[in-house]
Design a protein around this motif. Structure first.
Motif, short mmCIF file in Angstrom:
data_model
loop_
_atom_site.label_atom_id
_atom_site.label_comp_id
_atom_site.label_asym_id
_atom_site.label_seq_id
_atom_site.Cartn_x
_atom_site.Cartn_y
_atom_site.Cartn_z
N LEU A 25 6.12 -4.73 12.20
CA LEU A 25 5.82 -5.28 13.67
C LEU A 25 5.28 -5.26 14.34
CD1 LEU A 25 6.35 -9.23 11.48
CD2 LEU A 25 3.63 -7.72 11.38
N VAL A 26 6.69 -4.84 15.04
CA VAL A 26 6.84 -4.58 16.75
C VAL A 26 6.75 -3.19 17.06
CG1 VAL A 26 8.45 -5.27 18.46
CG2 VAL A 26 7.87 -6.69 16.78
N VAL A 27 7.73 -2.80 16.16
CA VAL A 27 8.59 -1.38 17.06
C VAL A 27 7.09 -0.24 17.06
CG1 VAL A 27 10.35 0.33 16.73
CG2 VAL A 27 10.76 -1.50 16.59
N ILE A 28 6.98 -0.10 15.50
CA ILE A 28 5.78 1.11 14.94
C ILE A 28 4.44 0.56 16.33
CG2 ILE A 28 4.61 1.92 13.60
CD1 ILE A 28 6.95 1.59 11.63
N PRO A 29 3.62 -0.12 15.97
CA PRO A 29 3.07 -0.56 17.03
C PRO A 29 2.81 -0.51 18.30
CG PRO A 29 3.32 -2.19 15.10
CD PRO A 29 4.20 -1.86 15.03
N THR A 30 3.93 -1.29 18.57
CA THR A 30 4.71 -1.00 20.14
C THR A 30 4.39 0.75 20.72
OG1 THR A 30 4.95 -3.04 20.22
CG2 THR A 30 5.92 -2.11 22.26
N THR A 31 4.85 1.81 19.51
CA THR A 31 5.34 2.60 20.47
C THR A 31 4.43 3.68 19.84
OG1 THR A 31 7.80 2.60 19.07
CG2 THR A 31 7.15 5.19 19.25
N ALA A 32 3.42 2.74 19.05
CA ALA A 32 1.86 4.44 18.86
C ALA A 32 1.32 3.95 20.19
CB ALA A 32 1.14 3.77 18.12
N ASP A 37 -1.30 5.17 25.54
CA ASP A 37 -1.03 4.99 26.97
C ASP A 37 -0.80 6.46 28.14
OD1 ASP A 37 -2.36 2.75 26.73
OD2 ASP A 37 -0.03 1.42 27.08
N GLY A 38 0.79 7.39 27.72
CA GLY A 38 1.09 8.35 28.12
C GLY A 38 0.68 8.95 27.69
N PHE A 39 -0.12 9.87 26.82
CA PHE A 39 -0.78 10.95 26.37
C PHE A 39 -2.01 10.57 25.54
CE2 PHE A 39 3.56 12.00 26.00
CZ PHE A 39 3.98 12.33 26.26
N PRO A 40 -3.19 9.90 26.47
CA PRO A 40 -4.72 10.20 25.50
C PRO A 40 -5.19 10.74 24.61
CG PRO A 40 -4.43 9.56 28.31
CD PRO A 40 -3.43 10.39 27.60
N SER A 41 -4.54 11.41 24.97
CA SER A 41 -5.43 12.91 23.66
C SER A 41 -5.03 12.68 22.37
CB SER A 41 -5.05 14.09 24.33
OG SER A 41 -4.06 14.44 24.20
N TYR A 42 -4.22 11.73 22.03
CA TYR A 42 -3.61 11.10 21.21
C TYR A 42 -3.66 9.79 20.22
CZ TYR A 42 0.82 14.20 21.81
OH TYR A 42 1.46 14.92 21.96
N TYR A 49 -1.51 7.56 12.26
CA TYR A 49 0.38 7.87 12.31
C TYR A 49 1.18 6.91 12.09
CZ TYR A 49 -0.15 12.89 12.97
OH TYR A 49 -0.27 13.58 13.15
N THR A 50 -0.42 5.10 12.61
CA THR A 50 0.60 3.82 12.70
C THR A 50 0.87 3.43 11.36
OG1 THR A 50 -0.04 3.55 14.57
CG2 THR A 50 0.69 1.49 13.30
N VAL A 51 -0.36 3.32 10.28
CA VAL A 51 -0.53 3.24 8.70
C VAL A 51 0.76 3.47 8.15
CG1 VAL A 51 -1.80 3.51 7.14
CG2 VAL A 51 -2.67 2.25 9.26
N VAL A 52 0.69 5.47 8.15
CA VAL A 52 1.46 6.07 7.44
C VAL A 52 2.88 5.26 7.87
CG1 VAL A 52 2.43 8.08 7.12
CG2 VAL A 52 -0.04 7.66 7.21
N ALA A 53 3.32 5.22 9.22
CA ALA A 53 5.08 5.50 9.52
C ALA A 53 5.19 3.43 8.80
CB ALA A 53 5.26 5.09 10.69
N ILE A 54 3.75 2.81 8.61
CA ILE A 54 4.27 1.18 8.43
C ILE A 54 4.17 1.36 6.35
CG2 ILE A 54 3.53 -1.03 7.72
CD1 ILE A 54 2.62 -1.11 10.81
N ALA A 55 3.83 2.56 6.20
CA ALA A 55 4.06 2.77 4.44
C ALA A 55 5.02 3.36 4.14
CB ALA A 55 2.88 3.68 4.33
N GLY A 56 5.39 3.37 4.98
CA GLY A 56 7.17 4.94 4.61
C GLY A 56 8.38 3.36 5.04
N VAL A 57 7.53 2.97 5.99
CA VAL A 57 9.09 1.64 5.90
C VAL A 57 9.00 0.84 4.70
CG1 VAL A 57 9.55 -0.03 7.02
CG2 VAL A 57 9.14 1.91 8.19
#
Length: 121
Positions: A25-32, A37-42, A49-57
């Motif tokens: 709920l917090v860490v993965i979306p915030t990190t993404a 913000d740091g790398f707009p090309s991402y 990648y957020t969905v995959v990370a949440i599915a993994g957890v």
């Protein structure tokens, strides 16, 4: 098994599930969001990648919940019942889903890098 160890084990499983929920709920979306913000090309990769990370957890949480249930069945001396095998199948299924998601991501990344590797080779 001694009651103290049972309580510690269940407390550890519950804590791990709650930490996983906090991460989803917090860490993965915030990190993404911070990475975008740091790398707009991402930006195009943030949601997948957020969905995959949440599915993994979520897969890890399913395994933890199944471990809790199997532990309860050990207490009730019903670990070799057909119901226990359903929970074991749940653990196997969650692991297979996680493996498929990881392998698909690696295959996609390798396919994206194919043109770069062709230039090097």
């Amino acid at each position: 098994m001694h009651r103290f160890f049972i309580t510690v084990l269940r407390g550890g499983i519950a804590t791990a599930i709650l930490f996983g929920l906090f991460g989803q709920l917090v860490v993965i979306p915030t990190t993404a969001a911070d990475e975008v913000d740091g790398f707009p090309s991402y930006a195009p990769y943030a949601v997948p990648y957020t969905v995959v990370a949440i599915a993994g957890v979520a897969c890890v949480q399913v395994v933890l919940a199944a471990a809790w249930k199997l532990h309860t069945m050990v207490e009730l001396e019903a670990i070799f019942s057909p119901a226990a095998f359903r929970w074991v199948d749940t653990v196997i299924g969650a692991c297979l889903v996680m493996l498929i998601v990881i392998m698909r991501g690696l295959l996609r990344k390798a396919n994206d890098m194919k043109s770069e590797l062709a230039v090097v080779v």
